[in-house]
Design a protein around this motif. Sequence first.
Motif, PDB file in Angstrom:
ATOM      1  N   ALA A   1      -3.245  -9.735 -28.101  1.00  0.00           N
ATOM      2  CA  ALA A   1      -1.896 -10.277 -27.925  1.00  0.00           C
ATOM      3  C   ALA A   1      -1.787 -11.076 -26.643  1.00  0.00           C
ATOM      4  CB  ALA A   1      -0.874  -9.141 -27.930  1.00  0.00           C
ATOM      5  N   LEU A   2      -2.508 -10.641 -25.605  1.00  0.00           N
ATOM      6  CA  LEU A   2      -2.481 -11.379 -24.352  1.00  0.00           C
ATOM      7  C   LEU A   2      -3.113 -12.759 -24.498  1.00  0.00           C
ATOM      8  CD1 LEU A   2      -3.380  -8.490 -21.878  1.00  0.00           C
ATOM      9  CD2 LEU A   2      -1.139  -9.486 -22.343  1.00  0.00           C
ATOM     10  N   ARG A   3      -3.918 -12.940 -25.550  1.00  0.00           N
ATOM     11  CA  ARG A   3      -4.480 -14.254 -25.841  1.00  0.00           C
ATOM     12  C   ARG A   3      -3.635 -14.982 -26.875  1.00  0.00           C
ATOM     13  NH1 ARG A   3      -8.982 -10.894 -26.378  1.00  0.00           N
ATOM     14  NH2 ARG A   3      -8.961 -11.227 -28.639  1.00  0.00           N
ATOM     15  N   ARG A   4      -2.409 -14.473 -27.095  1.00  0.00           N
ATOM     16  CA  ARG A   4      -1.451 -15.026 -28.045  1.00  0.00           C
ATOM     17  C   ARG A   4      -1.826 -14.728 -29.492  1.00  0.00           C
ATOM     18  NH1 ARG A   4       2.935 -15.189 -25.741  1.00  0.00           N
ATOM     19  NH2 ARG A   4       3.745 -16.548 -27.373  1.00  0.00           N
ATOM     20  N   ASP A   5      -2.785 -13.813 -29.713  1.00  0.00           N
ATOM     21  CA  ASP A   5      -3.072 -13.348 -31.062  1.00  0.00           C
ATOM     22  C   ASP A   5      -2.226 -12.099 -31.317  1.00  0.00           C
ATOM     23  OD1 ASP A   5      -5.024 -15.298 -31.192  1.00  0.00           O
ATOM     24  OD2 ASP A   5      -6.595 -13.938 -30.475  1.00  0.00           O
ATOM     25  N   ASN A   6      -1.984 -11.805 -32.566  1.00  0.00           N
ATOM     26  CA  ASN A   6      -1.345 -10.549 -32.971  1.00  0.00           C
ATOM     27  C   ASN A   6       0.076 -10.372 -32.462  1.00  0.00           C
ATOM     28  OD1 ASN A   6      -3.752  -9.696 -34.280  1.00  0.00           O
ATOM     29  ND2 ASN A   6      -4.583  -9.107 -32.287  1.00  0.00           N
ATOM     30  N   ILE A   7       0.674 -11.407 -31.917  1.00  0.00           N
ATOM     31  CA  ILE A   7       2.090 -11.326 -31.541  1.00  0.00           C
ATOM     32  C   ILE A   7       2.914 -11.741 -32.750  1.00  0.00           C
ATOM     33  CG2 ILE A   7       3.884 -12.328 -30.084  1.00  0.00           C
ATOM     34  CD1 ILE A   7       1.909 -12.581 -27.874  1.00  0.00           C
ATOM     35  N   PRO A   8       3.967 -10.988 -33.086  1.00  0.00           N
ATOM     36  CA  PRO A   8       4.798 -11.400 -34.216  1.00  0.00           C
ATOM     37  C   PRO A   8       5.262 -12.845 -34.079  1.00  0.00           C
ATOM     38  CG  PRO A   8       5.409  -9.202 -33.504  1.00  0.00           C
ATOM     39  CD  PRO A   8       4.423  -9.714 -32.496  1.00  0.00           C
ATOM     40  N   ALA A   9       5.288 -13.541 -35.173  1.00  0.00           N
ATOM     41  CA  ALA A   9       5.673 -14.955 -35.161  1.00  0.00           C
ATOM     42  C   ALA A   9       7.133 -15.106 -34.770  1.00  0.00           C
ATOM     43  CB  ALA A   9       5.434 -15.555 -36.540  1.00  0.00           C
ATOM     44  N   PRO A  10       7.501 -16.255 -34.177  1.00  0.00           N
ATOM     45  CA  PRO A  10       8.919 -16.489 -33.874  1.00  0.00           C
ATOM     46  C   PRO A  10       9.779 -16.323 -35.112  1.00  0.00           C
ATOM     47  CG  PRO A  10       7.551 -18.145 -32.815  1.00  0.00           C
ATOM     48  CD  PRO A  10       6.640 -17.363 -33.722  1.00  0.00           C
ATOM     49  N   ALA A  11      10.938 -15.667 -34.909  1.00  0.00           N
ATOM     50  CA  ALA A  11      11.832 -15.383 -36.032  1.00  0.00           C
ATOM     51  C   ALA A  11      13.233 -15.927 -35.806  1.00  0.00           C
ATOM     52  CB  ALA A  11      11.899 -13.878 -36.273  1.00  0.00           C
TER      53      ALA A  11
END
Length: 427
Positions: free
Chosen positions: A195-205
């Motif tokens: 997530a710190l590499r911008r992976d696995n963060i929920p997409a903007p909603a």
Amino acid sequence: MSRWVSGNKFRLLENGEEFFPRVFECIAAAKREVVVETFILFEDKVGEELHAALHQAARRGVQVDITIDGYGSPDLSPEFISTLTRAGVRVHVFDPGAKLWGWRTNLFRRMHRKIVVVDGERAFVGGINYSADHLADFGPQAKQDYAVEIEGPLVADIHSFVHRALAAGWRNAGAEPPEGLRERLAGHARSLAGALRRDNIPAPAGEASALFVTRDNRKHTNDIERHYRAAIRTARSRVIIANAYFFPGYRLLKEMRRAARRGVDVRLILQGEPDMPIVKTAASMLYHHLLDAGVRIYEYCERPLHGKVAAIDGEWATVGSSNLDPLSLSLNLEANVVIRDRAFNQELGERLDALMQHSCKQIDRKDLVEPSWWRTVRSYFIFHLLRRYPAWAGWLPAHAPRLTPAGQDLPPSGGSDPEPVGQAKPV
């Protein structure tokens, strides 16, 4: 930990009628994981429905953890707990401290948060417990309260927090988590690194920017209060605060008075029909002080107010578990979300306006009849108490959080962690 995160969507949920069906629906749709924290879980019709939802989720292979407070949820039956644990639910109980001659030694330090995270993609934060008194059909003592459903990148922060809470509790118990939980925590650590590499963060909603803000007894002792004070300090037009248990510190009162004196429309919605009489007594001791500065005070008179929300200047809002009293601001473990979004602020503001218009009594100075000498003595006492209570509250003993699943003996204490999540014991 707190950081502004953009791209979120918030849905305001008022009372159990809106909150419970939505939470249970999301748990029923969970595919991988459900994590719940709550102060109160009662074995009534609401508690039984949560029990059924968690039990069914675990039976179909979802990983389920629930943390409850030992003071707020003291009377759950062994059968209620064992049915969950046999299905694979991990039940953790926060206990303020070991008993001494039958008395708890840390009576006032409670895990007061109300959080749900489902599949790391959706979260709920607010003030609503799992008990039937949050439903209108409970009668005159049914509570008025609020929560929010959250979608978007902020959920990653909340998801990370609840996992760190579990890990901290086990480390403070001087024990390794059970194998399944240990693997899940390790997996979450890997996903957090991603997530710190911008992976696995929920997409903007959505369009809302927001903060997830917590209060604990070591590193984040006044974070929620600081955000309240900063928002009131910069307010230009309007402040509405609805809070069940109101007896804030000197600095927060000062910001309210200053805002009112510079022309901001400052309004407080407090309890008029309290669940505990002392709540109204304590708040009313501040009425002269606030009214003299131009603050408008409304007492909600339909039933007990349990909400902890605020809307400021058409953009800033907060919803969470934190009251504005010594317990929440200086002792309890709390969680709020702070939201910057005009659409959400407008909806919350309209609901609070309707509350003031249809269900509240505005307090006027002429309603406050008491001898002037008593008011002078009382004001002196209150001033010094409020000025000092954050300091003296910190003198009370803190404790290292420890967690263990229900049905296992608590291992010897042998570690510590900077995150004071809670202390747990078997049910």
